[in-house]
Structures are given as structure tokens and as C-alpha cells.
Write a protein that holds these residues in place. Structure first.
Motif, PDB file in Angstrom:
ATOM      1  N   GLU A   1       0.817  -1.216   0.000  1.00  0.00           N
ATOM      2  CA  GLU A   1       0.000   0.000   0.000  1.00  0.00           C
ATOM      3  C   GLU A   1       0.851   1.268   0.000  1.00  0.00           C
ATOM      4  N   GLU A   2       1.986   1.229   0.708  1.00  0.00           N
ATOM      5  CA  GLU A   2       2.833   2.424   0.790  1.00  0.00           C
ATOM      6  C   GLU A   2       3.549   2.731  -0.524  1.00  0.00           C
ATOM      7  N   ASP A   3       3.559   1.768  -1.456  1.00  0.00           N
ATOM      8  CA  ASP A   3       4.217   1.977  -2.752  1.00  0.00           C
ATOM      9  C   ASP A   3       3.263   2.416  -3.862  1.00  0.00           C
ATOM     10  N   ILE A   4       1.959   2.205  -3.653  1.00  0.00           N
ATOM     11  CA  ILE A   4       0.971   2.438  -4.713  1.00  0.00           C
ATOM     12  C   ILE A   4       1.095   3.818  -5.335  1.00  0.00           C
ATOM     13  N   ASN A   5       1.184   4.842  -4.500  1.00  0.00           N
ATOM     14  CA  ASN A   5       1.191   6.223  -5.004  1.00  0.00           C
ATOM     15  C   ASN A   5       2.529   6.647  -5.598  1.00  0.00           C
ATOM     16  N   ARG A   6       3.527   5.760  -5.553  1.00  0.00           N
ATOM     17  CA  ARG A   6       4.858   6.143  -6.037  1.00  0.00           C
ATOM     18  C   ARG A   6       5.366   5.266  -7.178  1.00  0.00           C
TER      19      ARG A   6
ATOM     20  N   VAL B   1      -3.460  -5.753  -4.024  1.00  0.00           N
ATOM     21  CA  VAL B   1      -3.437  -6.337  -2.683  1.00  0.00           C
ATOM     22  C   VAL B   1      -2.228  -7.254  -2.610  1.00  0.00           C
ATOM     23  N   VAL B   2      -1.394  -7.054  -1.608  1.00  0.00           N
ATOM     24  CA  VAL B   2      -0.187  -7.877  -1.453  1.00  0.00           C
ATOM     25  C   VAL B   2      -0.570  -9.350  -1.323  1.00  0.00           C
ATOM     26  N   GLY B   3       0.068 -10.183  -2.135  1.00  0.00           N
ATOM     27  CA  GLY B   3      -0.191 -11.617  -2.105  1.00  0.00           C
ATOM     28  C   GLY B   3      -1.326 -12.059  -3.007  1.00  0.00           C
ATOM     29  N   GLN B   4      -2.096 -11.099  -3.549  1.00  0.00           N
ATOM     30  CA  GLN B   4      -3.236 -11.454  -4.395  1.00  0.00           C
ATOM     31  C   GLN B   4      -3.089 -10.947  -5.831  1.00  0.00           C
ATOM     32  N   GLY B   5      -2.296  -9.912  -6.033  1.00  0.00           N
ATOM     33  CA  GLY B   5      -2.070  -9.422  -7.385  1.00  0.00           C
ATOM     34  C   GLY B   5      -2.445  -7.958  -7.566  1.00  0.00           C
ATOM     35  N   SER B   6      -2.368  -7.507  -8.820  1.00  0.00           N
ATOM     36  CA  SER B   6      -2.601  -6.096  -9.145  1.00  0.00           C
ATOM     37  C   SER B   6      -3.478  -5.962 -10.379  1.00  0.00           C
TER      38      SER B   6
END
Length: 295
Positions: free
Chosen positions: A236-241, A282-287
Motif C-alpha cells: 500500500e505504501e508503494d501504490i502512489n509512487r 493487494v499484497v499476495g493477491q495481485g494487481s
């Protein structure tokens, strides 16, 4: 002499006013039979004051003239530097374009020579992809404006990319669910292809032994292209970057495969084409990457 003429021209109204004022003053004194000596003394005093006034104005004029000359010199220098920069940009682009075309030949030869070596072919494919990324990044950042807006067959564009990356799908044990819907959009096909390639490449990179879904659909007045992976996901902390230049994030450091330029290039292209990018993960589930093309 030219400066003096400019100064006189600029202060001509003041000089004319001084002459007219003293002419009127002389007429009034003459009509009243005032002693001429008194008039001359008054005139000398007024003339001296006016000369001092003109001297002060001339120094101000010189100062402003010097500033104007400096500004013109700076504008000339800036224009010269701008022209030099444009020339440098063109030289750099021409050089790298030539370099990319030249390096393609040995890459193709090596692919033929290593036909039975899957690992070598994969490495050559990576070299080819990074080479293409370099030239596209260069073109984009040199403000190339040769956009060719036309009707684009989304399925056909995606099909070409899927074939290009078929070896990576197989080697990474990724199953593909490619849903075709005969959808078309209006944009630049070349740059949209580069954008989709960066996102698809990124999805493959982090989706070993899983699945990638490619879909497209219409929503309101837009065409939405979905590239969904079932990989490791994005914190989540990487999404915006993730679209920041050079930012590889936790996943990039973990896999040691990220240059931090692929998604930045995708976002830069999107901005040029007025395309919106949306990411759910979602970490572990994909993008899920949504490429939203306004029609």
C-alpha cells in the motif's frame, strides 16, 4: 550621439514646456515694463535649475538604457543557448536512433545462434526490451510531437504484445486469459502499444507461476483496458509512487529486476495521450492496472 538623440526625444515635452513657460514669462514681463536685467537673472536661475534637472534625468536615462542593453544581451544569450540545446537534442536523438537500429542486428543474430538455448534467448529478449525502452524514453523526453491519432483495434494491439512476450509467459509458467471484445479506441497506436507493453512487462515480472488476465470494455465515453495479474501485489505504501521516475519500491528491490523506468515511461505516455491510469492491488493477491482511454 544616438543616445543623446534618444534622450532628447524622450524628454522633448519637458524641453518644449520650459521654452513655452519662459516665452510666456518674457511676454508678461515685457508688457509690464519690468527691467530686462531682472528677467535675465530670473531666466538664468530657472535655466540652471532646468539644466540640473536634465542632467539628473540623463543619468537615469543612461542607467535604464544600460539595464535595457543588459536585458537584450541576456535575451540574445538565452536564445542562443536554446538553439544550441535544440541542436543537441536532435543530435542525441539521431545518435541513439542509429545506435538502436545497429544493435538490433547483433541481437537478431544472437537469437538465431542461440535458438536452442532458452535462457540465452530470454536474456536477449530482456536486452531488446531495455533497448526499446531507452529509445522510447529518449523520444518522449525530447518532446517528440509526431502523434498519429487514429482508430486503434485494441485486440490486435494486445495480440501483438502477447505474441512478443509468449516466451516469457511460458518460461515464467504464467497462464494467460486474453478476453477479446472487438473494441476500438481513438489514440496513437504506437505510443499506446509502448504504454501497454510497459505494464504487461511489469505484470509478467512479478507473476511467476500464476495468471494474467487481459480484458477490455467500454465505460461511459471511455475504453478501459485491464491488465490484471495474480502475482505478489504492491504494498500500500508503494501504490502512489510506482509511477515516479527511478522508483522501484519494495518489490523491485526484492526481485532485483526493476529499473524504475518502465512504469514512469507508461505514465509519461499516458499524460501525453490524455490517458488515465488507475491501479488496485493487494499484497499476495495481485494487481489490476486500468488504462482508461477517453474517446
Amino acid at each position: 550621439m544616438d543616445k543623446l538623440k534618444s534622450f532628447i526625444k524622450k524628454n522633448l515635452n519637458s524641453i518644449i514646456f520650459f521654452i513655452l513657460m519662459h516665452a510666456v514669462f518674457f511676454i508678461v514681463l515685457f508688457l509690464n515694463n519690468v527691467n530686462i536685467k531682472i528677467f535675465l537673472q530670473a531666466f538664468q536661475i530657472c535655466f540652471l535649475v532646468f539644466v540640473i534637472y536634465l542632467i539628473i534625468k540623463y543619468f537615469d536615462f543612461q542607467k535604464n538604457l544600460t539595464k535595457d542593453e543588459r536585458i537584450r544581451d541576456l535575451e540574445t544569450q538565452i536564445e542562443t543557448l536554446r538553439n544550441q540545446y535544440i541542436t543537441w537534442q536532435k543530435d542525441i536523438q539521431e545518435y541513439f536512433s542509429m545506435w538502436v537500429h545497429q544493435i538490433k542486428t547483433p541481437i537478431t543474430c544472437l537469437e538465431i545462434l542461440t535458438e536452442d538455448n532458452t535462457e540465452m534467448k530470454l536474456q536477449l529478449k530482456s536486452i531488446d526490451n531495455y533497448t526499446n525502452m531507452a529509445i522510447n524514453y529518449l523520444k518522449l523526453n525530447l518532446h517528440e510531437k509526431d502523434m498519429d491519432i487514429s482508430v486503434v483495434d485494441v485486440d490486435n494491439l494486445l495480440n501483438i504484445l502477447v505474441k512478443k512476450y509468449s516466451l516469457l509467459f511460458i518460461n515464467s509458467h504464467i497462464s494467460l486469459d486474453f478476453r477479446k471484445h472487438d473494441i476500438k479506441c481513438i489514440t496513437d497506436s504506437k505510443w499506446l502499444s509502448v504504454l501497454l507493453e510497459q505494464i504487461l512487462s511489469n505484470a509478467i515480472k512479478y507473476s511467476e507461476n500464476s495468471q494474467i488476465i487481459i480484458d477490455s470494455f467500454k465505460k461511459d465515453n471511455s475504453v478501459v483496458i485491464l491488465i490484471e495479474d495474480k502475482g505478489i501485489g504492491i504494498p500500500e505504501e508503494d501504490i502512489n509512487r510506482i509511477f515516479d521516475k527511478g522508483y522501484s519500491g519494495f518489490n523491485g528491490r526484492l526481485k532485483q529486476k526493476s529499473s524504475g523506468l518502465g512504469l514512469y515511461l507508461a505514465k509519461s505516455i499516458a499524460d501525453k495521450l490524455d490517458i488515465r491510469l488507475k491501479v488496485d492491488s493487494v499484497v499476495g493477491q495481485g494487481s489490476k492496472f486500468y488504462i482508461i482511454v477517453n474517446n
